[in-house]
Design a protein around this motif. Sequence first.
Motif, PDB file in Angstrom:
ATOM      1  N   ILE A  51       0.841  -1.200   0.000  1.00 18.80           N
ATOM      2  CA  ILE A  51       0.000   0.000   0.000  1.00 18.80           C
ATOM      3  C   ILE A  51       0.876   1.250   0.000  1.00 18.80           C
ATOM      4  O   ILE A  51       0.622   2.208  -0.745  1.00 18.80           O
ATOM      5  CB  ILE A  51      -0.968  -0.011   1.204  1.00 18.80           C
ATOM      6  CG1 ILE A  51      -1.988  -1.145   1.073  1.00 18.80           C
ATOM      7  CG2 ILE A  51      -1.637   1.342   1.387  1.00 18.80           C
ATOM      8  CD1 ILE A  51      -2.969  -1.013  -0.067  1.00 18.80           C
ATOM      9  N   GLN A  52       1.930   1.259   0.802  1.00 18.83           N
ATOM     10  CA  GLN A  52       2.833   2.415   0.845  1.00 18.83           C
ATOM     11  C   GLN A  52       3.557   2.599  -0.488  1.00 18.83           C
ATOM     12  O   GLN A  52       3.780   3.721  -0.929  1.00 18.83           O
ATOM     13  CB  GLN A  52       3.817   2.266   2.000  1.00 18.83           C
ATOM     14  CG  GLN A  52       3.136   2.410   3.346  1.00 18.83           C
ATOM     15  CD  GLN A  52       3.967   1.911   4.515  1.00 18.83           C
ATOM     16  OE1 GLN A  52       4.999   1.257   4.341  1.00 18.83           O
ATOM     17  NE2 GLN A  52       3.497   2.206   5.722  1.00 18.83           N
ATOM     18  N   HIS A  53       3.914   1.495  -1.131  1.00 26.83           N
ATOM     19  CA  HIS A  53       4.547   1.564  -2.449  1.00 26.83           C
ATOM     20  C   HIS A  53       3.599   2.214  -3.466  1.00 26.83           C
ATOM     21  O   HIS A  53       3.993   3.105  -4.223  1.00 26.83           O
ATOM     22  CB  HIS A  53       4.947   0.163  -2.925  1.00 26.83           C
ATOM     23  CG  HIS A  53       5.392   0.119  -4.346  1.00 26.83           C
ATOM     24  ND1 HIS A  53       6.655   0.468  -4.741  1.00 26.83           N
ATOM     25  CD2 HIS A  53       4.714  -0.204  -5.478  1.00 26.83           C
ATOM     26  CE1 HIS A  53       6.748   0.357  -6.055  1.00 26.83           C
ATOM     27  NE2 HIS A  53       5.584  -0.051  -6.531  1.00 26.83           N
ATOM     28  N   ILE A  54       2.350   1.773  -3.482  1.00 29.65           N
ATOM     29  CA  ILE A  54       1.369   2.325  -4.413  1.00 29.65           C
ATOM     30  C   ILE A  54       1.125   3.800  -4.117  1.00 29.65           C
ATOM     31  O   ILE A  54       1.084   4.631  -5.030  1.00 29.65           O
ATOM     32  CB  ILE A  54       0.048   1.529  -4.358  1.00 29.65           C
ATOM     33  CG1 ILE A  54       0.277   0.097  -4.854  1.00 29.65           C
ATOM     34  CG2 ILE A  54      -1.040   2.223  -5.169  1.00 29.65           C
ATOM     35  CD1 ILE A  54      -0.880  -0.846  -4.583  1.00 29.65           C
ATOM     36  N   GLU A  55       0.976   4.131  -2.844  1.00 30.78           N
ATOM     37  CA  GLU A  55       0.753   5.521  -2.456  1.00 30.78           C
ATOM     38  C   GLU A  55       1.918   6.408  -2.914  1.00 30.78           C
ATOM     39  O   GLU A  55       1.710   7.487  -3.470  1.00 30.78           O
ATOM     40  CB  GLU A  55       0.584   5.616  -0.938  1.00 30.78           C
ATOM     41  CG  GLU A  55       0.343   7.023  -0.433  1.00 30.78           C
ATOM     42  CD  GLU A  55       0.192   7.071   1.074  1.00 30.78           C
ATOM     43  OE1 GLU A  55      -0.605   7.899   1.538  1.00 30.78           O
ATOM     44  OE2 GLU A  55       0.866   6.298   1.787  1.00 30.78           O
ATOM     45  N   SER A  56       3.134   5.935  -2.729  1.00 31.16           N
ATOM     46  CA  SER A  56       4.321   6.684  -3.152  1.00 31.16           C
ATOM     47  C   SER A  56       4.376   6.841  -4.670  1.00 31.16           C
ATOM     48  O   SER A  56       4.658   7.922  -5.194  1.00 31.16           O
ATOM     49  CB  SER A  56       5.578   5.964  -2.647  1.00 31.16           C
ATOM     50  OG  SER A  56       6.734   6.581  -3.136  1.00 31.16           O
ATOM     51  N   TYR A  57       4.101   5.751  -5.374  1.00 38.80           N
ATOM     52  CA  TYR A  57       4.118   5.787  -6.840  1.00 38.80           C
ATOM     53  C   TYR A  57       3.102   6.786  -7.375  1.00 38.80           C
ATOM     54  O   TYR A  57       3.412   7.608  -8.232  1.00 38.80           O
ATOM     55  CB  TYR A  57       3.847   4.386  -7.408  1.00 38.80           C
ATOM     56  CG  TYR A  57       3.833   4.359  -8.908  1.00 38.80           C
ATOM     57  CD1 TYR A  57       5.020   4.287  -9.634  1.00 38.80           C
ATOM     58  CD2 TYR A  57       2.632   4.422  -9.614  1.00 38.80           C
ATOM     59  CE1 TYR A  57       5.011   4.278 -11.020  1.00 38.80           C
ATOM     60  CE2 TYR A  57       2.616   4.415 -11.000  1.00 38.80           C
ATOM     61  CZ  TYR A  57       3.803   4.341 -11.693  1.00 38.80           C
ATOM     62  OH  TYR A  57       3.783   4.350 -13.061  1.00 38.80           O
ATOM     63  N   LEU A  58       1.883   6.726  -6.870  1.00 38.21           N
ATOM     64  CA  LEU A  58       0.851   7.662  -7.317  1.00 38.21           C
ATOM     65  C   LEU A  58       1.233   9.094  -6.962  1.00 38.21           C
ATOM     66  O   LEU A  58       1.004  10.019  -7.744  1.00 38.21           O
ATOM     67  CB  LEU A  58      -0.501   7.304  -6.697  1.00 38.21           C
ATOM     68  CG  LEU A  58      -1.119   5.977  -7.147  1.00 38.21           C
ATOM     69  CD1 LEU A  58      -2.362   5.675  -6.339  1.00 38.21           C
ATOM     70  CD2 LEU A  58      -1.406   5.981  -8.632  1.00 38.21           C
ATOM     71  N   GLY A  59       1.838   9.267  -5.790  1.00 37.26           N
ATOM     72  CA  GLY A  59       2.267  10.591  -5.350  1.00 37.26           C
ATOM     73  C   GLY A  59       3.283  11.223  -6.296  1.00 37.26           C
ATOM     74  O   GLY A  59       3.318  12.450  -6.456  1.00 37.26           O
ATOM     75  N   GLU A  60       4.109  10.404  -6.930  1.00 42.93           N
ATOM     76  CA  GLU A  60       5.079  10.916  -7.904  1.00 42.93           C
ATOM     77  C   GLU A  60       4.386  11.607  -9.076  1.00 42.93           C
ATOM     78  O   GLU A  60       4.991  12.427  -9.765  1.00 42.93           O
ATOM     79  CB  GLU A  60       5.961   9.778  -8.425  1.00 42.93           C
ATOM     80  CG  GLU A  60       6.913   9.208  -7.395  1.00 42.93           C
ATOM     81  CD  GLU A  60       7.666   7.996  -7.914  1.00 42.93           C
ATOM     82  OE1 GLU A  60       7.713   7.777  -9.153  1.00 42.93           O
ATOM     83  OE2 GLU A  60       8.207   7.249  -7.076  1.00 42.93           O
ATOM     84  N   TYR A  61       3.133  11.263  -9.305  1.00 44.67           N
ATOM     85  CA  TYR A  61       2.361  11.854 -10.391  1.00 44.67           C
ATOM     86  C   TYR A  61       1.325  12.854  -9.883  1.00 44.67           C
ATOM     87  O   TYR A  61       0.408  13.232 -10.608  1.00 44.67           O
ATOM     88  CB  TYR A  61       1.676  10.738 -11.207  1.00 44.67           C
ATOM     89  CG  TYR A  61       2.687   9.872 -11.907  1.00 44.67           C
ATOM     90  CD1 TYR A  61       3.212  10.243 -13.133  1.00 44.67           C
ATOM     91  CD2 TYR A  61       3.162   8.711 -11.308  1.00 44.67           C
ATOM     92  CE1 TYR A  61       4.166   9.460 -13.765  1.00 44.67           C
ATOM     93  CE2 TYR A  61       4.114   7.922 -11.930  1.00 44.67           C
ATOM     94  CZ  TYR A  61       4.616   8.306 -13.161  1.00 44.67           C
ATOM     95  OH  TYR A  61       5.571   7.534 -13.780  1.00 44.67           O
ATOM     96  N   GLY A  62       1.478  13.251  -8.622  1.00 43.51           N
ATOM     97  CA  GLY A  62       0.582  14.241  -8.049  1.00 43.51           C
ATOM     98  C   GLY A  62      -0.792  13.704  -7.689  1.00 43.51           C
ATOM     99  O   GLY A  62      -1.722  14.476  -7.481  1.00 43.51           O
ATOM    100  N   ILE A  63      -0.911  12.389  -7.594  1.00 47.14           N
ATOM    101  CA  ILE A  63      -2.194  11.777  -7.257  1.00 47.14           C
ATOM    102  C   ILE A  63      -2.206  11.474  -5.765  1.00 47.14           C
ATOM    103  O   ILE A  63      -1.360  10.720  -5.272  1.00 47.14           O
ATOM    104  CB  ILE A  63      -2.424  10.490  -8.072  1.00 47.14           C
ATOM    105  CG1 ILE A  63      -2.407  10.825  -9.567  1.00 47.14           C
ATOM    106  CG2 ILE A  63      -3.722   9.817  -7.666  1.00 47.14           C
ATOM    107  CD1 ILE A  63      -2.334   9.620 -10.471  1.00 47.14           C
ATOM    108  N   LYS A  64      -3.142  12.064  -5.057  1.00 45.68           N
ATOM    109  CA  LYS A  64      -3.248  11.868  -3.618  1.00 45.68           C
ATOM    110  C   LYS A  64      -4.087  10.634  -3.317  1.00 45.68           C
ATOM    111  O   LYS A  64      -5.057  10.345  -4.001  1.00 45.68           O
ATOM    112  CB  LYS A  64      -3.868  13.093  -2.959  1.00 45.68           C
ATOM    113  CG  LYS A  64      -2.984  14.302  -3.104  1.00 45.68           C
ATOM    114  CD  LYS A  64      -3.522  15.487  -2.367  1.00 45.68           C
ATOM    115  CE  LYS A  64      -2.569  16.617  -2.699  1.00 45.68           C
ATOM    116  NZ  LYS A  64      -2.597  17.710  -1.888  1.00 45.68           N
ATOM    117  N   SER A  65      -3.680   9.934  -2.277  1.00 46.51           N
ATOM    118  CA  SER A  65      -4.380   8.723  -1.849  1.00 46.51           C
ATOM    119  C   SER A  65      -4.978   8.932  -0.476  1.00 46.51           C
ATOM    120  O   SER A  65      -4.449   9.680   0.338  1.00 46.51           O
ATOM    121  CB  SER A  65      -3.402   7.544  -1.774  1.00 46.51           C
ATOM    122  OG  SER A  65      -2.797   7.312  -3.013  1.00 46.51           O
ATOM    123  N   ASN A  66      -6.062   8.240  -0.220  1.00 42.42           N
ATOM    124  CA  ASN A  66      -6.658   8.183   1.113  1.00 42.42           C
ATOM    125  C   ASN A  66      -6.534   6.751   1.594  1.00 42.42           C
ATOM    126  O   ASN A  66      -6.851   5.815   0.853  1.00 42.42           O
ATOM    127  CB  ASN A  66      -8.129   8.586   1.075  1.00 42.42           C
ATOM    128  CG  ASN A  66      -8.299  10.037   0.711  1.00 42.42           C
ATOM    129  OD1 ASN A  66      -7.658  10.905   1.281  1.00 42.42           O
ATOM    130  ND2 ASN A  66      -9.157  10.303  -0.254  1.00 42.42           N
TER     131      ASN A  66
END
Length: 127
Positions: A51-66
């Motif tokens: 989950i942390q990996h996915i959150e970090s990956y999405l964050g690299e593209y400016g996509i925020k996760s909840n």
Amino acid sequence: MDIILQKFSVFLTISLIALTRKFKVVTQTEKILEKLIAYPTVSRDSNLAMIQHIESYLGEYGIKSNLTFNDEKTKANLYAVFAPGQSGGVMLSGHSDVVPVDGQDWSVAAFELLEKTTAFMDAVPPI
């Protein structure tokens, strides 16, 4: 609506993989799938590393996760919306755990990406 988005997401992923395999290109998609499948997110264990990996990956593209957590804070669900603040968009949500693989007669490694002809899949246990 959630099931429609999930099916659409799977369709897009499969389509992208099929196209890239046709042209024999190792893509970012293949690398992502390989990484995600390698996480042993067995239902009795934590899924936080993935989950942390996915959150970090999405964050690299400016996509925020909840994230939402279980009571013990050992497992989480991740929700991300592409095009937030706009009407519509695509929500990312999925199932991250798998059943235990211990004691099963696997002919391939359970947590490795397997290529068969022009498709990718995670390993499927014998029936």
